[in-house]
Structures are given as structure tokens and as C-alpha cells.
Design a protein around this motif. Structure first.
Motif, PDB file in Angstrom:
ATOM      1  N   MET A  72      36.640   7.958 -28.043  1.00  0.00           N
ATOM      2  CA  MET A  72      35.239   8.213 -28.118  1.00  0.00           C
ATOM      3  C   MET A  72      34.645   8.301 -26.718  1.00  0.00           C
ATOM      4  N   ASN A  73      34.058   9.402 -26.499  1.00  0.00           N
ATOM      5  CA  ASN A  73      33.373   9.611 -25.220  1.00  0.00           C
ATOM      6  C   ASN A  73      31.875   9.565 -25.420  1.00  0.00           C
ATOM      7  N   ARG A  74      31.388   8.385 -25.447  1.00  0.00           N
ATOM      8  CA  ARG A  74      29.922   8.232 -25.564  1.00  0.00           C
ATOM      9  C   ARG A  74      29.343   8.194 -24.179  1.00  0.00           C
ATOM     10  N   GLN A  75      28.324   8.977 -24.014  1.00  0.00           N
ATOM     11  CA  GLN A  75      27.671   8.988 -22.711  1.00  0.00           C
ATOM     12  C   GLN A  75      26.514   8.008 -22.723  1.00  0.00           C
ATOM     13  N   ILE A  76      26.474   7.170 -21.696  1.00  0.00           N
ATOM     14  CA  ILE A  76      25.410   6.185 -21.583  1.00  0.00           C
ATOM     15  C   ILE A  76      24.241   6.860 -20.869  1.00  0.00           C
ATOM     16  N   PRO A  77      23.032   6.809 -21.440  1.00  0.00           N
ATOM     17  CA  PRO A  77      21.893   7.442 -20.774  1.00  0.00           C
ATOM     18  C   PRO A  77      21.591   6.759 -19.437  1.00  0.00           C
ATOM     19  N   GLN A  78      21.314   7.579 -18.445  1.00  0.00           N
ATOM     20  CA  GLN A  78      21.003   7.081 -17.103  1.00  0.00           C
ATOM     21  C   GLN A  78      19.558   6.601 -17.055  1.00  0.00           C
ATOM     22  N   LYS A  79      19.364   5.462 -16.406  1.00  0.00           N
ATOM     23  CA  LYS A  79      18.018   4.941 -16.226  1.00  0.00           C
ATOM     24  C   LYS A  79      17.612   5.184 -14.785  1.00  0.00           C
ATOM     25  N   GLY A  80      16.316   5.430 -14.565  1.00  0.00           N
ATOM     26  CA  GLY A  80      15.824   5.629 -13.202  1.00  0.00           C
ATOM     27  C   GLY A  80      15.362   7.056 -12.983  1.00  0.00           C
ATOM     28  N   PHE A  81      15.084   7.365 -11.719  1.00  0.00           N
ATOM     29  CA  PHE A  81      14.555   8.676 -11.359  1.00  0.00           C
ATOM     30  C   PHE A  81      15.581   9.446 -10.550  1.00  0.00           C
ATOM     31  N   THR A  82      15.480  10.756 -10.620  1.00  0.00           N
ATOM     32  CA  THR A  82      16.352  11.587  -9.793  1.00  0.00           C
ATOM     33  C   THR A  82      15.785  11.642  -8.383  1.00  0.00           C
ATOM     34  N   LEU A  83      16.593  12.106  -7.472  1.00  0.00           N
ATOM     35  CA  LEU A  83      16.174  12.220  -6.079  1.00  0.00           C
ATOM     36  C   LEU A  83      14.982  13.168  -5.938  1.00  0.00           C
ATOM     37  N   VAL A  84      14.996  14.260  -6.658  1.00  0.00           N
ATOM     38  CA  VAL A  84      13.901  15.234  -6.600  1.00  0.00           C
ATOM     39  C   VAL A  84      12.596  14.601  -7.081  1.00  0.00           C
ATOM     40  N   GLU A  85      12.652  13.852  -8.161  1.00  0.00           N
ATOM     41  CA  GLU A  85      11.451  13.191  -8.671  1.00  0.00           C
ATOM     42  C   GLU A  85      10.892  12.193  -7.664  1.00  0.00           C
ATOM     43  N   LEU A  86      11.767  11.455  -7.018  1.00  0.00           N
ATOM     44  CA  LEU A  86      11.312  10.501  -5.993  1.00  0.00           C
ATOM     45  C   LEU A  86      10.683  11.209  -4.802  1.00  0.00           C
ATOM     46  N   LEU A  87      11.276  12.303  -4.356  1.00  0.00           N
ATOM     47  CA  LEU A  87      10.728  13.053  -3.221  1.00  0.00           C
ATOM     48  C   LEU A  87       9.362  13.652  -3.562  1.00  0.00           C
ATOM     49  N   VAL A  88       9.203  14.144  -4.760  1.00  0.00           N
ATOM     50  CA  VAL A  88       7.900  14.684  -5.188  1.00  0.00           C
ATOM     51  C   VAL A  88       6.853  13.574  -5.203  1.00  0.00           C
ATOM     52  N   ALA A  89       7.204  12.424  -5.726  1.00  0.00           N
ATOM     53  CA  ALA A  89       6.260  11.298  -5.762  1.00  0.00           C
ATOM     54  C   ALA A  89       5.870  10.859  -4.356  1.00  0.00           C
ATOM     55  N   VAL A  90       6.834  10.759  -3.454  1.00  0.00           N
ATOM     56  CA  VAL A  90       6.542  10.376  -2.066  1.00  0.00           C
ATOM     57  C   VAL A  90       5.660  11.428  -1.396  1.00  0.00           C
ATOM     58  N   GLY A  91       5.922  12.686  -1.651  1.00  0.00           N
ATOM     59  CA  GLY A  91       5.098  13.768  -1.086  1.00  0.00           C
ATOM     60  C   GLY A  91       3.656  13.698  -1.560  1.00  0.00           C
ATOM     61  N   ILE A  92       3.456  13.462  -2.832  1.00  0.00           N
ATOM     62  CA  ILE A  92       2.099  13.350  -3.385  1.00  0.00           C
ATOM     63  C   ILE A  92       1.373  12.152  -2.784  1.00  0.00           C
ATOM     64  N   ILE A  93       2.050  11.035  -2.657  1.00  0.00           N
ATOM     65  CA  ILE A  93       1.434   9.844  -2.053  1.00  0.00           C
ATOM     66  C   ILE A  93       1.053  10.120  -0.599  1.00  0.00           C
ATOM     67  N   GLY A  94       1.911  10.832   0.121  1.00  0.00           N
ATOM     68  CA  GLY A  94       1.606  11.180   1.516  1.00  0.00           C
ATOM     69  C   GLY A  94       0.377  12.063   1.634  1.00  0.00           C
ATOM     70  N   ILE A  95       0.261  13.040   0.763  1.00  0.00           N
ATOM     71  CA  ILE A  95      -0.915  13.932   0.792  1.00  0.00           C
ATOM     72  C   ILE A  95      -2.176  13.148   0.471  1.00  0.00           C
ATOM     73  N   LEU A  96      -2.130  12.299  -0.544  1.00  0.00           N
ATOM     74  CA  LEU A  96      -3.295  11.486  -0.905  1.00  0.00           C
ATOM     75  C   LEU A  96      -3.693  10.542   0.241  1.00  0.00           C
ATOM     76  N   ALA A  97      -2.715   9.963   0.921  1.00  0.00           N
ATOM     77  CA  ALA A  97      -3.011   9.064   2.046  1.00  0.00           C
ATOM     78  C   ALA A  97      -3.680   9.824   3.184  1.00  0.00           C
ATOM     79  N   THR A  98      -3.223  11.024   3.472  1.00  0.00           N
ATOM     80  CA  THR A  98      -3.810  11.839   4.541  1.00  0.00           C
ATOM     81  C   THR A  98      -5.249  12.207   4.211  1.00  0.00           C
ATOM     82  N   VAL A  99      -5.490  12.663   2.992  1.00  0.00           N
ATOM     83  CA  VAL A  99      -6.840  13.056   2.584  1.00  0.00           C
ATOM     84  C   VAL A  99      -7.792  11.864   2.636  1.00  0.00           C
ATOM     85  N   SER A 100      -7.350  10.718   2.157  1.00  0.00           N
ATOM     86  CA  SER A 100      -8.232   9.548   2.152  1.00  0.00           C
ATOM     87  C   SER A 100      -8.492   9.042   3.569  1.00  0.00           C
ATOM     88  N   THR A 101      -7.517   9.119   4.457  1.00  0.00           N
ATOM     89  CA  THR A 101      -7.716   8.698   5.851  1.00  0.00           C
ATOM     90  C   THR A 101      -8.763   9.566   6.534  1.00  0.00           C
TER      91      THR A 101
END
Length: 160
Positions: free
Chosen positions: A1-30
Motif C-alpha cells: 500500500m502506497n498511501r501518501q501522507i498529506p504535506q503540512k505547511g506552505f510551499t516556498l512560493v507561498e512564503l515568498l509571496v507573503a514576505v513580499g506583501i508584508i514588505g510592500i505594506l511596511a514600505t507604504v506605512s513607513t
């Protein structure tokens, strides 16, 4: 039986997008916060010079002169010697939030409030600078307040 265990967490692309959005918001607010601080400093400058002018007007009404010892043409208001009957005893403690050199023609902003006389004893002007300007006064630049608390553009004298 080859059951695949679902992966928990975020992909690298999702993390980079989130960091980019936070950076833009920080710049605008500053940038927004910096603009608010500049406007607040200009509002304080206007209120402070009006307070200084009101004290000089009141003193001139009582003494037929506004002349204060040490307040020679183009010096910082912090250099004035305040007499005992002057209506604003903390006159010399009221200063521009950022300025170090006295305001006057050809001086960069921000600059320290300076005082000068237009005539021997009855008229004065306090020079000050605005970083951003004010809708009721005008754009960024040097201004002066005269007897009766009238605010005009530029300064008539050189700073000392």
C-alpha cells in the motif's frame, strides 16, 4: 500500500509571496507615517510662532516696545533675555523641533526660530521654516510672522 501522507505547511512560493506583501505594506506605512510626522512638525511650528508673536504683541501693548535684551537682528529666539514682566516666561524654550541654525534668507530648512526688528521698537518679525507647507499658509519654505500675527512668505533679514 502506497498511501501518501498529506504535506503540512506552505510551499516556498507561498512564503515568498507573503514576505513580499508584508514588505510592500511596511514600505507604504513607513512613508505615510513620515508624511504625518512632517505635517505634525509644521503644525507645531505654526502654533509656536503664533504663541511667540502673541507674547510679543502683549508685551508691546504694555511697554510700548517689543525689544528684548539679546534679541538682535537675526538671532535665534533662544538668545533673548526675558524680563520679569514678560507674559511668556518660557519664550526662550520654544524652539523648532529639528532646526539648529537660525532662520533667515539663504538658510536651509529646518532652521531655528529667529527674531528681527523691522523698525527700532514697534515692529518685529519671527522667521521660521516649514518642511511641507500648510494649506492655510503656503508651500514648504521660509516664512515670517509679524505684529498682529500676520504670516508672510520669506524673511527680510540674514540669519546671524
Amino acid at each position: 500500500m502506497n498511501r501518501q501522507i498529506p504535506q503540512k505547511g506552505f510551499t516556498l512560493v507561498e512564503l515568498l509571496v507573503a514576505v513580499g506583501i508584508i514588505g510592500i505594506l511596511a514600505t507604504v506605512s513607513t512613508v505615510a507615517i513620515q508624511n504625518i510626522r512632517t505635517k505634525a512638525r509644521d503644525a507645531k511650528r505654526i502654533q509656536d510662532v503664533r504663541t511667540l508673536a502673541a507674547a510679543l504683541d502683549q508685551y508691546a501693548d504694555s511697554n510700548a516696545t517689543f525689544v528684548l535684551e539679546g534679541c538682535t537682528q537675526g538671532v535665534r529666539t533662544t538668545q533673548c533675555v526675558i524680563p520679569a514682566d514678560f507674559p511668556l516666561q518660557n519664550f526662550t524654550q520654544i524652539q523648532d523641533p529639528l532646526g539648529t541654525t537660525a532662520c533667515g534668507r539663504g538658510v536651509a530648512i529646518p532652521c531655528q526660530f529667529s527674531i528681527g526688528s523691522l523698525t527700532a521698537t514697534t515692529e518685529y518679525e519671527i522667521c521660521f521654516g516649514l518642511e511641507r507647507g500648510d494649506p492655510s499658509i503656503g508651500a514648504a519654505g521660509l516664512y515670517r510672522i509679524t505684529p498682529g500675527r500676520q504670516i508672510l512668505s520669506s524673511c527680510s533679514y540674514q540669519a546671524q
